[in-house]
Design an enzyme around this catalytic site. Structure first.
Site, PDB file in Angstrom:
ATOM      1  N   LYS A  60      -6.437  19.190  -4.915  1.00  0.00           N
ATOM      2  CA  LYS A  60      -5.862  18.576  -3.711  1.00  0.00           C
ATOM      3  C   LYS A  60      -4.629  17.755  -4.061  1.00  0.00           C
ATOM      4  O   LYS A  60      -3.604  17.795  -3.354  1.00  0.00           O
ATOM      5  CB  LYS A  60      -6.917  17.705  -3.018  1.00  0.00           C
ATOM      6  N   GLY A 115     -10.301   6.061  -1.117  1.00  0.00           N
ATOM      7  CA  GLY A 115     -10.364   6.985  -2.240  1.00  0.00           C
ATOM      8  C   GLY A 115     -10.771   8.388  -1.828  1.00  0.00           C
ATOM      9  O   GLY A 115     -11.748   8.567  -1.093  1.00  0.00           O
ATOM     10  N   GLY A 116     -10.025   9.384  -2.292  1.00  0.00           N
ATOM     11  CA  GLY A 116     -10.299  10.765  -1.908  1.00  0.00           C
ATOM     12  C   GLY A 116     -11.610  11.299  -2.452  1.00  0.00           C
ATOM     13  O   GLY A 116     -12.356  12.006  -1.739  1.00  0.00           O
ATOM     14  N   ASP A 158       0.874  -1.166   0.000  1.00  0.00           N
ATOM     15  CA  ASP A 158       0.000   0.000   0.000  1.00  0.00           C
ATOM     16  C   ASP A 158       0.917   1.223   0.000  1.00  0.00           C
ATOM     17  O   ASP A 158       2.120   1.110   0.255  1.00  0.00           O
ATOM     18  CB  ASP A 158      -0.896  -0.032   1.243  1.00  0.00           C
ATOM     19  N   ASP A 214      -0.058   5.069   1.144  1.00  0.00           N
ATOM     20  CA  ASP A 214      -0.234   5.977   2.278  1.00  0.00           C
ATOM     21  C   ASP A 214      -0.310   5.210   3.588  1.00  0.00           C
ATOM     22  O   ASP A 214      -1.148   4.322   3.757  1.00  0.00           O
ATOM     23  CB  ASP A 214      -1.504   6.807   2.080  1.00  0.00           C
TER      24      ASP A 214
END
Length: 316
Positions: free
Chosen positions: A161, A126-127, A83, A85
């Protein structure tokens, strides 16, 4: 107008896994086996180690409560999947969260995500999905468009972002977590395929890999990120895609994750999964993990290595 103080709670889908686990809650157990005999078992964070001295070989050595295996006696994974982050870099609190808030401020939305709220929002992979769920729950900002145009509105917010986040990464203000570069180097040296599988935007993940791991490593690491799959973690789609693209059997892959949703995705894909806890995930339930550590670690504070990852493939 949306408020960051609104109570926010989530329920997440679950995915089945055939992996057995310890019935004692919050204490995942990992083991290696030789000739049908268990040679190592470990409770949380490599402590409470016990070794069966009658085993015919000992691929595992224990140094100051940490675990490693000799490379000659361990089966190596076909692929090592990370992964991004929270695993490569602890980006969430002082990276992504700050970038979301700066975007909201630029657009004058009147929204701020504090540390605790963002921790709850991280249960959504997901953002874009995170923002959509938040606004659906708390109310859309006054400056948000009508419902027909909200998808484009969210996409534009996320694009800005991502640009702000990439600027943070390029300044190298967020360091790699301990042991990440070491473990990747061990894998590449042994011919183990390495990939990063993330729900984050592909440009943001590529920036982390290129800027913090360096171009030489980045050239050898495949990235699966963002909207490359229609369903994000805890759905296993991204790990299934990675295995298919790399041409490896999911059961021969070892995943390094930091969150419960990432763990669920890896196990549902039929892969072994090691959790390295991060700032936001330390208290999550990792009952189904094959091993749980604070971090990968660099010598002399090394928690595990590539050979240990391989030893998990021998676990029944």
């Amino acid at each position: 107008m949306a408020s960051s103080t609104t109570a926010f709670s989530l329920s997440l889908p679950t995915f089945s896994s055939s992996t057995a686990y310890n019935s004692q809650k919050h204490i995942p157990v990992f083991s290696s086996r030789a000739n049908g005999k268990s040679i190592l078992s470990s409770s949380l964070l490599g402590s409470k180690i016990s070794v069966n001295k009658t085993a015919s070989f000992k691929p595992v050595s224990i140094r100051n409560g940490r675990v490693s295996c000799s490379a000659s006696s361990s089966v190596l994974p076909s692929a090592l999947l990370f992964d991004c982050d929270g695993v490569l870099v602890d980006t969430e609190k002082d990276g992504h969260r700050i970038s979301f808030n700066d975007t909201f401020k630029e657009k004058e939305l009147g929204v701020t995500w504090d540390v605790d709220l963002y921790g709850e929002l991280l249960k959504i992979g997901g953002g874009k999905e995170r923002m959509t769920a938040y606004f659906n729950k708390t109310g859309w900002p006054e400056k948000a468009p009508s419902s027909e145009e909200r998808k484009e509105f969210i996409a534009s917010l996320h694009k800005r972002k991502t640009a702000l986040f990439m600027a943070l990464i390029e300044k190298k203000l967020l360091p790699l977590r301990p042991g990440v570069a070491k473990l990747i180097d061990q894998a590449l040296e042994k011919g183990v395929k390495v990939a990063v599988c993330s729900t984050s935007n592909e440009k943001a993940v590529s920036a982390i890999v290129s800027c913090l791991l360096g171009p030489e490593r980045a050239d050898k690491i495949q990235i699966f990120a963002g909207d490359v799959v229609p369903r994000k973690k805890p759905d296993p789609a991204i790990y299934v895609l990675a295995a298919n693209t790399l041409g490896v059997d999911p059961s021969s892959c070892v995943v390094v994750e930091d969150s419960a949703i990432g763990l669920a995705a890896a196990k549902a894909a039929g892969m072994k999964c090691i959790v390295t806890k991060s700032g936001y995930t330390a208290d999550e339930d990792f009952l189904n993990a094959d091993a749980v550590f604070d971090c990968i670690g660099d010598p002399p504070e090394e928690w595990f290595d590539l050979a240990f990852c391989g030893s998990l493939l021998q676990k029944q």
